[in-house]
Design a protein around this motif. Structure first.
Motif, PDB file in Angstrom:
ATOM      1  N   GLY A 246       4.933   5.892   2.426  1.00 40.83           N
ATOM      2  CA  GLY A 246       4.939   7.318   2.703  1.00 40.83           C
ATOM      3  C   GLY A 246       4.992   8.179   1.453  1.00 40.83           C
TER       4      GLY A 246
ATOM      5  N   PRO B 133       0.839  -1.193   0.000  1.00 39.16           N
ATOM      6  CA  PRO B 133       0.000   0.000   0.000  1.00 39.16           C
ATOM      7  C   PRO B 133       0.881   1.253   0.000  1.00 39.16           C
ATOM      8  N   GLY B 134       0.475   2.289  -0.730  1.00 36.68           N
ATOM      9  CA  GLY B 134       1.242   3.525  -0.818  1.00 36.68           C
ATOM     10  C   GLY B 134       1.492   4.168   0.532  1.00 36.68           C
ATOM     11  N   GLU B 135       0.541   4.026   1.451  1.00 38.40           N
ATOM     12  CA  GLU B 135       0.691   4.635   2.769  1.00 38.40           C
ATOM     13  C   GLU B 135       1.921   4.095   3.500  1.00 38.40           C
ATOM     14  N   THR B 136       2.217   2.813   3.328  1.00 40.78           N
ATOM     15  CA  THR B 136       3.358   2.224   4.025  1.00 40.78           C
ATOM     16  C   THR B 136       4.679   2.738   3.485  1.00 40.78           C
TER      17      THR B 136
ATOM     18  N   PHE C  39       2.138   8.913  -0.441  1.00 43.03           N
ATOM     19  CA  PHE C  39       0.867   9.595  -0.657  1.00 43.03           C
ATOM     20  C   PHE C  39       0.513  10.376   0.595  1.00 43.03           C
ATOM     21  N   ALA C  40       0.917  11.625   0.630  1.00 43.34           N
ATOM     22  CA  ALA C  40       0.588  12.486   1.759  1.00 43.34           C
ATOM     23  C   ALA C  40      -0.841  12.983   1.595  1.00 43.34           C
ATOM     24  N   GLU C  41      -1.477  13.270   2.713  1.00 39.33           N
ATOM     25  CA  GLU C  41      -2.827  13.828   2.646  1.00 39.33           C
ATOM     26  C   GLU C  41      -2.761  15.195   2.005  1.00 39.33           C
ATOM     27  N   GLU C  42      -3.724  15.468   1.156  1.00 42.83           N
ATOM     28  CA  GLU C  42      -3.795  16.781   0.530  1.00 42.83           C
ATOM     29  C   GLU C  42      -4.426  17.760   1.527  1.00 42.83           C
TER      30      GLU C  42
ATOM     31  N   PRO D 167      -6.606  19.116   6.385  1.00 43.44           N
ATOM     32  CA  PRO D 167      -6.669  17.917   5.522  1.00 43.44           C
ATOM     33  C   PRO D 167      -7.993  17.862   4.779  1.00 43.44           C
TER      34      PRO D 167
END
Length: 80
Positions: A66, A61-64, A68-71, A78
């Motif tokens: 780092g 997953p992209g989150e793991t 894809f930061a929250e826009e 956020p």
């Protein structure tokens, strides 16, 4: 982490097990211990699977990672 074996339909069930563990970095001895086989059987199964051709894809997953930061909106909040 999720592993996808492309071309798995060409492999036997045991070959799939061996491939998954070997591609995760386990040694022949570790795979043998987990599956109740000899290390030489693991080597044979892995070699046989490689000759049949397959491709292993690891899905993270992209989150793991780092990446894809929250826009944030213009006020720095956020976005939903």
């Amino acid at each position: 982490m999720q592993i996808e074996i492309r071309g798995a339909e060409k492999l036997s069930f045991r070959e799939r097990q061996v491939v998954a563990l070997k591609e995760m970095g386990f040694s022949n001895e570790e795979v043998a211990r987990r599956l109740g086989l000899s290390a030489s059987s693991v080597a044979t199964l892995y070699h046989r699977a490689r000759t049949k051709g397959y491709q292993v894809v690891i899905v993270l997953p992209g989150e793991t990672l780092g990446i894809f930061a929250e826009e944030e909106d213009e006020q720095g909040n956020p976005s939903a």
